[in-house]
Design a protein around this motif. Sequence first.
Motif, mmCIF file in Angstrom:
data_model
loop_
_atom_site.group_PDB
_atom_site.id
_atom_site.type_symbol
_atom_site.label_atom_id
_atom_site.label_comp_id
_atom_site.label_asym_id
_atom_site.label_seq_id
_atom_site.Cartn_x
_atom_site.Cartn_y
_atom_site.Cartn_z
ATOM 1 N N PRO A 194 0.687 -1.331 0.054
ATOM 2 C CA PRO A 194 -0.023 0.013 0.021
ATOM 3 C C PRO A 194 0.835 1.318 -0.057
ATOM 4 O O PRO A 194 0.312 2.204 -0.767
ATOM 5 C CB PRO A 194 -0.749 -0.166 1.161
ATOM 6 N N LEU A 195 1.899 1.210 0.937
ATOM 7 C CA LEU A 195 2.605 2.608 0.874
ATOM 8 C C LEU A 195 3.471 2.968 -0.441
ATOM 9 O O LEU A 195 3.649 4.026 -0.927
ATOM 10 C CB LEU A 195 3.723 2.436 1.995
ATOM 11 N N GLU A 207 2.877 6.134 -2.538
ATOM 12 C CA GLU A 207 3.922 7.065 -2.930
ATOM 13 C C GLU A 207 4.442 7.315 -4.581
ATOM 14 O O GLU A 207 4.481 8.106 -5.182
ATOM 15 C CB GLU A 207 5.180 6.393 -2.400
ATOM 16 N N LEU A 208 4.235 6.056 -5.138
ATOM 17 C CA LEU A 208 4.489 6.073 -6.522
ATOM 18 C C LEU A 208 3.365 6.780 -7.310
ATOM 19 O O LEU A 208 3.579 7.603 -8.301
ATOM 20 C CB LEU A 208 4.336 4.575 -7.072
ATOM 21 N N TRP A 257 2.391 5.920 -16.542
ATOM 22 C CA TRP A 257 3.786 5.631 -15.753
ATOM 23 C C TRP A 257 3.534 4.811 -14.439
ATOM 24 O O TRP A 257 4.118 3.933 -14.243
ATOM 25 C CB TRP A 257 4.652 6.977 -15.401
ATOM 26 N N TRP A 258 2.543 5.286 -13.750
ATOM 27 C CA TRP A 258 2.365 4.603 -12.339
ATOM 28 C C TRP A 258 1.869 3.171 -12.457
ATOM 29 O O TRP A 258 2.492 2.204 -11.832
ATOM 30 C CB TRP A 258 1.275 5.329 -11.785
ATOM 31 N N PHE A 285 2.800 12.195 -10.370
ATOM 32 C CA PHE A 285 2.238 13.725 -10.617
ATOM 33 C C PHE A 285 3.315 14.549 -10.329
ATOM 34 O O PHE A 285 3.259 15.747 -10.967
ATOM 35 C CB PHE A 285 0.991 13.956 -9.644
ATOM 36 N N ASP A 286 4.294 14.221 -9.695
ATOM 37 C CA ASP A 286 5.548 15.083 -9.582
ATOM 38 C C ASP A 286 6.466 14.915 -10.932
ATOM 39 O O ASP A 286 6.834 16.257 -11.579
ATOM 40 C CB ASP A 286 6.499 14.675 -8.593
#
Length: 172
Positions: free
Chosen positions: A131-132, A136-137, A154-155, A142-143
């Motif tokens: 989950p983390l 985070e990815l 990409w994610w 979005f960055d």
Amino acid sequence: MATALVVGAGIAGLATALRLTRSAWEVVVLDHGAHHDPVPLRGPDLHAARRLAALPYPLHYETRHSTVTALQPDRFGVTVPFNDHDDEWFDIVVCAQPCCEADRLPGLRLDSWSREHVALLYRAVRDTGIPLCAAELLADAFDIHHDDHAAFSWWETTLKPHSVRRTFTRVR
């Protein structure tokens, strides 16, 4: 300022809110107040937790106990009708738990983790078990990419290799 609605205040939802806040997003988190059992952190999630805890940004978000009644994506974002107040528009919606009729969006592929400014984070978490890292990815995407479609692509591409193949044994 970009806006995000995060549905679900479990570990993945709060990690997403924290990470988006770090990137100057305005975040609204929907939480129904249910407390969940602690999630054991190991491997990549432990590394992600250490990174998230090291961030110097406080988590500022608005918590609501509303219910999302539908999602209405357009070319630029998502209009979200709520059960107890006026509709609101967000750049993205992150479903960190099964929610808001997201699975019933027209044309949503059953194998998809994202579509039209909506990220089905709970599906990615279910499929990977991390989950983390998934949260985070998603925010990293979005960055890196300013276009939602490119960010989601990409994610999914980055996270898909971590999908856990589940085999089901039929009990007779």
